[in-house]
Design an enzyme around this catalytic site. Structure first.
Site, mmCIF file in Angstrom:
data_model
loop_
_atom_site.group_PDB
_atom_site.id
_atom_site.type_symbol
_atom_site.label_atom_id
_atom_site.label_comp_id
_atom_site.label_asym_id
_atom_site.label_seq_id
_atom_site.Cartn_x
_atom_site.Cartn_y
_atom_site.Cartn_z
ATOM 1 N N ASP A 8 0.768 -32.504 -5.843
ATOM 2 C CA ASP A 8 1.529 -34.177 -6.195
ATOM 3 C C ASP A 8 2.067 -34.538 -7.105
ATOM 4 O O ASP A 8 0.775 -33.832 -8.482
ATOM 5 C CB ASP A 8 -0.036 -35.294 -5.424
ATOM 6 C CG ASP A 8 0.954 -37.346 -6.515
ATOM 7 O OD1 ASP A 8 1.447 -36.526 -6.456
ATOM 8 O OD2 ASP A 8 -0.281 -37.354 -5.686
ATOM 9 N N LYS A 71 6.927 -38.064 -16.436
ATOM 10 C CA LYS A 71 7.492 -38.021 -15.549
ATOM 11 C C LYS A 71 8.605 -39.398 -15.297
ATOM 12 O O LYS A 71 9.434 -39.372 -14.547
ATOM 13 C CB LYS A 71 6.464 -38.398 -14.122
ATOM 14 C CG LYS A 71 7.131 -38.177 -12.380
ATOM 15 C CD LYS A 71 5.925 -38.662 -11.811
ATOM 16 C CE LYS A 71 6.719 -38.935 -10.114
ATOM 17 N NZ LYS A 71 5.521 -39.037 -9.444
ATOM 18 N N GLU A 183 7.246 -39.337 -1.648
ATOM 19 C CA GLU A 183 5.634 -39.887 -2.184
ATOM 20 C C GLU A 183 5.500 -40.926 -0.645
ATOM 21 O O GLU A 183 3.949 -40.342 0.388
ATOM 22 C CB GLU A 183 5.386 -40.374 -3.436
ATOM 23 C CG GLU A 183 5.501 -38.757 -3.827
ATOM 24 C CD GLU A 183 5.201 -39.722 -5.702
ATOM 25 O OE1 GLU A 183 5.218 -40.546 -6.134
ATOM 26 O OE2 GLU A 183 5.577 -38.434 -6.718
ATOM 27 N N ASP A 205 3.652 -48.213 -2.194
ATOM 28 C CA ASP A 205 3.187 -47.117 -3.035
ATOM 29 C C ASP A 205 3.508 -47.729 -4.459
ATOM 30 O O ASP A 205 4.307 -47.705 -5.044
ATOM 31 C CB ASP A 205 3.487 -45.684 -3.306
ATOM 32 C CG ASP A 205 3.416 -44.487 -3.276
ATOM 33 O OD1 ASP A 205 2.654 -44.629 -4.598
ATOM 34 O OD2 ASP A 205 3.885 -43.930 -3.773
#
Lengths: 623, 174
Positions: A8, A71, A183, A205
Site C-alpha cells: 500500500d 502521491k 484501494e 476510504d
C-alpha cells in the site's frame, strides 16, 4: 514460490503485507514498532538520502528538503497541483510536458529536481527492504525472485496517467508490478466477506490525500465493483490545513509575525495541526503551545465542535460522492449490508457519525483502517500466485475514456463504471488525400468537450496506404485491462495492414480537479449537449461529404445519370447547410440534408469505395 | 478467440426475457473460467495466454452488459435474428411521426406546468412499458425481428421524449 507481496503506497504512510500459512499479515521488521513507513523522503545538502521516519524527523529542521505527500503530485502537472503547492514547504517546479517536479537545494546554490515517481520509488524500495528483513527474521528464504513481484494499490479514482506513473515508480524501485489494485477494493478483500452468499458493501476510504468510495457486491467469493466515485484531492491533509490556517491567523494577530514566509514554522505548524487533529478524535478539546520565535510563544486552543464545523463541508463533499456512487450502483441506503472504513482519516468521529446517519447502521472498523488496504493487496497476491483460487475481483473503469473528434468534442468510447477488462473498437479514416498517418488524442473525464477533460496520451496511426481522403478504414481497439490500464491496437481494414500504435503518455493541460469533472458534468450536461451535438453533426456532414465526393471522383462514371444527378444535388444541399450562419436553422437544415444524402449513398457507397480502393492501390503501385 | 454471440458466451438460450438471477449467475460462473487473474493464478503467476484471456474476459463483460439491459438486449437480438434489420427499419411510419409530433407539441405546451408534465410522463411511461412487453413477446421467435425492430425505433423516440421531460421537471440526474 511465495505469495506476492501486497504494498500500500499511501499519501502519509506505506506498508507491506503477505499471505502465508498463518493468513494475511502485515510485515514488521525486527526492531521496528510499526509496519507503517512514513511516505517521506529527504535529500540532505551532502547528497545523503533518508526515507521514512528518519526523513520525517528532519522536517522541522529542513522542511525544504523533506518531501512528503508525493502521491498528491504523481501523474499530474504543476498547474494541476497549484493549490497544494501553496501549502507545501518544499518547492515545486515545472518539468517537461508541464509535469510537477520537486526542486531540492544542494550546496552552493546547486539543486536537484526529483519527480514524484522517483520519490515514490524510494519509499517503495524502503517498504520492500523492510518487508524482506521481516521475512528473513522469520526464517524465510528471501532470494526468491517472486518476492520482487508485488501487488500495488492505487486510489480507485486514479486516472490512466496517475496509474502509469505509480507503476513507473515501482519499476524505478526494481519491483515488478504483477497487478495494480484499487484501494477500496483491496480493503473489501481484507475483510474477507467472501464467504457470504450475497452482500452489498460500501467502502469509504479517506486517506491522507485521496478519497475513494466504492460500492461492491459480494457473491460466493466474487467481489464485483458496481460503481466507484472519489476525489483524488481530498484527504486528512486538508483537515490539517484548516487547523494550520487558523493557527497562522492567530499568530499573525497576536504576535504580528509573518510565519507564512518561514518554511520552518509552516512545517512545525503542519505537524502541530496533525497532532491536534488526532487528539480531537478522542478528546472534546485540546490546546498546544506554539513557539513562533525565540521567547515568542502563543497558545492555540480548539474544541472538537469547532473543528467539526470547519471540516463539515469537506466531509459533506465525500458524502455526496457516496450518494452518487450508490445511485450509479442502483442501490438504496437500506440495500447496503456493510460499510467499511479505510484510511486513517476515518478515525475522525464526524466521518463515522455522518455515515451512520446515512445508512442507519454503524460502519465496520474491526480491521485497523491503516492496514486493511495492504492486507487486501496481499490476499490478491495469493490469488495471483496460485495459492488461493476462491477469490475473484471484478473492478470497473473509474472515469470515462475516449478520443478527441473534430471541433474539440469528446467522444466517450468506454463509459465510467464499465467492468474491466473491456474493449471498444472504433473506425477512423483520413481527412485529406494521400494522408498516411492519423493523430489520435486520448482523454479521460465526464464532460462533453475535450478542453474540460484530462488528456492522458496520444498516438499516431502510421503506414496507412496513400488513398483519397476518407477511404482508408482503420479499426482502432481500445482495451482497458483488469488493472484499469489502457492499451491500443489498430488494423487497416481494406488492406489488412496492421498499423503501429504507440501511446505517448502525456500529462494533461486540463486544470480541473477530478472532483469537479463529475459534478460539473452533471451541472452543465444540458449546456454541453447542444454545442456537442452541433459539432458532431458538422463533423459527420463533412466526413460524409468528403467520402461521397471521393467516391464520385473515383467511380462516378459508372453511375446511372439519374442517380448521379440526385447525389450531386444532395451534396450541394449539405454544402449549403454547412455554410449557413444562423445556428438554429443550421442544425435542422443540415440534419435533413444529411439524412437525404445518407439515404442516397447508403447501398451504393461501399461498392464504389471498395472499387476505388483497389483502383487507387493499383495506381500507387504503378506510380 | 472463438467467435460467439452474447448468449452463447454466457451459455444461455436466446431468451428476450432472461431471468436476471440466472443471467448474473452465468456471468459470475464464466468470469471464474476466463478472468486473467485466476488464469494467472492457475499458472503460478504467469498467464501464458494473457492476451486471449483478456479478450475473452472483455467479451464476456460486454455480453453481460448488453444482455442485462432490456433495450440493448432487444437491439442485439433483432440483429442476431435478422442482420441489418435496424438500419432497414430506421424510417418511422407517417402514423407514428404524426403521433410523435402531437406528443412533442403537448410537451411544449405542458412546459412549466408540473401537473401536466407529470401526466404526460405517466402516459409516456405506460407506452414505453407496453412497447417493451410487446417487443419481448415478438422476440420469442426468430421470424418477427422486423416488427420488433420497428417498435424498437419508436421506443427510442418515446424514451428520449420522457428523458427531456424529466430533465426539465427536476435537474437532479437519475
Amino acid at each position: 514460490m511465495n505469495s506476492f507481496l501486497g504494498i500500500d503506497l499511501g499519501t502519509t504512510h506505506s506498508l507491506a503485507a503477505i499471505v502465508d500459512e498463518n493468513g494475511a499479515r502485515v510485515l514488521v521488521p525486527p526492531g521496528a514498532e510499526s509496519p507503517l513507513v512514513p511516505s517521506v523522503v529527504a535529500l540532505l545538502e551532502d547528497g545523503t538520502i533518508l526515507v521514512g521516519n528518519a526523513a520525517k524527523n528532519l522536517s522541522l529542521l529542513h522542511p525544504e528538503r523533506v518531501i512528503h505527500s508525493a502521491k498528491r503530485l504523481i501523474g499530474r502537472t504543476k498547474a494541476e497541483v497549484a493549490l497544494e503547492a501553496a501549502t507545501l514547504p518544499y518547492r515545486i517546479v515545472e518539468g517537461p510536458g508541464g509535469r510537477a517536479l520537486v526542486r531540492i537545494p544542494l550546496k552552493d546554490g546547486a539543486y536537484q529536481d526529483w519527480s514524484p515517481e522517483e520519490i515514490s520509488a524510494r519509499i517503495l524500495a524502503e517498504v520492500h527492504r523492510r518487508a524482506l528483513a521481516a521475512l528473513q527474521a522469520q526464517g524465510r528464504e528471501i532470494q526468491d525472485p517472486s518476492l520482487r513481484q508485488i501487488v500495488l494499490t492505487v486510489p480507485a479514482y486514479f486516472d490512466e496517467a496517475q496509474r502509469q506513473a505509480t507503476k513507473r515508480a515501482a519499476e524505478l524501485a526494481q519491483l515488478e508490478v504483477i497487478r495494480l489494485i484499487n484501494e477500496p477494493t483491496a480493503a473489501a478483500l481484507a475483510y474477507g466477506l467472501g464467504e457470504r452468499e450475497q452482500a452489498n458493501i460500501v467502502v469509504y476510504d479517506l486517506g491522507g490525500g485521496t478519497f475513494d468510495v466504492s460500492v461492491l457486491r459480494v457473491q460466493e467469493g466474487i467481489f464485483r465493483v458496481l460503481s466507484t466515485h472519489g476525489d483524488t484531492q481530498l484527504g486528512g491533509d486538508d483537515f490539517d490545513r484548516l487547523i494550520q490556517k487558523a493557527m497562522l491567523e492567530q499568530i499573525e494577530q497576536e504576535t504580528g509575525a509573518k510565519p507564512k514566509e518561514s518554511p520552518q514554522i509552516l512545517s512545525q505548524l503542519r505537524l502541530a495541526a496533525e497532532a491536534l487533529k488526532k487528539r480531537l478524535s478522542s478528546e472534546e478539546e485540546g490546546g498546544l503551545e506554539i513557539e513562533v520565535a525565540e521567547g515568542n510563544k502563543t497558545t492555540f486552543h480548539l474544541t472538537r465542535k469547532t473543528f467539526e464545523e470547519w471540516i463539515q463541508p469537506l466531509v459533506e463533499r465525500s458524502m455526496r460522492a457516496v450518494r452518487a456512487s450508490l445511485r450509479d450502483a442502483e442501490l438504496l441506503p437500506a440495500d447496503v449490508d456493510e460499510i467499511i472504513l479505510v484510511g486513517g482519516s476515518t478515525r475522525v468521529p464526524l466521518v463515522s457519525r455522518l455515515l451512520e446517519e446515512e445508512f442507519q447502521k454503524p460502519p465496520l472498523s474491526s480491521i485497523d483502517p491503516d492496514l486493511a488496504v495492504a492486507l487486501g493487496a496481499a490476499r490478491q497476491g495469493a490469488v495471483l500466485a496460485g495459492k488461493s483460487q476462491d477469490l475473484l475481483l471484478l473492478d470497473v473503469v473509474p472515469l470515462s475514456l475516449g478520443i478527441e473528434t473534430l471541433g474539440g468534442a469528446f467522444a466517450k468510447l468506454i463509459l465510467r463504471n464499465t467492468p474491466v477488462p473491456c474493449s471498444h473498437t472504433e473506425e477512423f479514416s483520413t481527412q485529406v488525400d494521400k494522408q498516411t498517418g492519423i493523430d489520435i488524442n486520448i482523454y479521460q473525464g465526464e464532460r462533453e468537450l475535450v478542453k474540460d477533460c484530462r488528456k492522458i496520451g496520444s498516438f499516431k496511426l502510421t503506414g496507412l496506404p496513400a488513398l483519397p481522403a476518407g477511404l482508408p478504414r482503420v479499426a482502432v481497439t481500445f482495451t482497458v485491462d483488469e488493472q484499469g490500464l489502457l492499451r491500443v491496437t489498430a488494423r487497416e481494414l481494406r488492406t489488412g495492414k496492421t498499423a503501429s500504435v504507440e501511446v505517448r503518455p502525456s500529462l494533461g493541460i486540463c486544470e480541473d480537479e477530478v472532483r469537479r469533472i463529475v459534478s460539473e458534468s452533471i451541472e452543465k450536461a444540458g449546456e454541453d449537449m447542444g454545442a456537442r451535438e452541433a459539432i458532431d453533426l458538422r463533423n459527420k456532414a463533412e466526413a460524409v461529404l468528403k467520402g461521397t465526393e471521393a467516391a464520385l471522383r473515383a467511380g462516378g462514371e459508372g453511375l446511372p445519370p439519374e442517380q448521379a444527378y440526385s447525389l450531386k444535388k444532395a451534396v450541394s444541399r449539405v454544402k449549403k447547410a454547412l455554410g449557413k450562419k444562423d445556428e438554429e436553422q443550421d442544425t435542422l437544415a443540415l440534419h435533413q440534408a444529411l439524412e437525404e444524402l445518407s439515404s442516397l449513398t447508403g447501398q451504393l457507397a461501399d461498392d464504389l469505395i471498395s472499387s476505388a480502393v483497389s483502383k487507387a492501390l493499383k495506381t500507387e503501385k504503378n506510380g | 478467440m472463438k467467435h460467439m454471440d452474447h448468449f452463447e458466451r454466457l451459455g444461455l438460450p436466446r431468451d428476450p426475457r432472461p431471468c436476471p438471477v440466472q443471467l448474473e449467475k452465468a456471468y459470475l460462473q464464466k468470469s471464474r473460467e476466463t478472468h486473467p487473474d485466476l488464469q494467472r493464478g492457475r499458472g503460478n503467476g504467469v498467464d501464458r495466454e494473457y492476451d486471449l484471456h483478456l479478450e475473452e474476459s472483455a467479451a464476456l463483460n460486454e455480453a453481460y452488459r448488453v444482455l442485462s439491459r432490456p433495450w440493448e438486449r432487444f437491439a442485439y437480438l433483432v440483429e442476431l435474428y435478422d442482420p441489418g434489420v435496424l438500419e432497414r427499419t430506421k424510417k418511422l411510419s407517417p402514423e407514428f411521426l404524426m403521433e410523435a409530433m402531437e406528443m412533442g407539441e403537448a410537451i411544449e405546451e405542458a412546459r412549466g406546468d408540473p401537473k401536466k408534465e407529470r401526466a404526460i410522463a405517466t402516459e409516456l411511461q405506460e407506452k414505453i412499458v407496453k412497447t417493451r412487453e410487446r417487443i419481448a413477446d415478438l422476440l420469442k421467435v426468430p421470424n418477427q425481428a422486423e416488427e420488433a425492430a420497428i417498435l424498437l425505433h419508436q421506443s427510442h423516440y418515446l424514451r428520449r421524449a420522457l428523458e427531456t421531460l424529466q430533465r426539465s421537471e427536476d435537474r437532479v440526474p437519475l
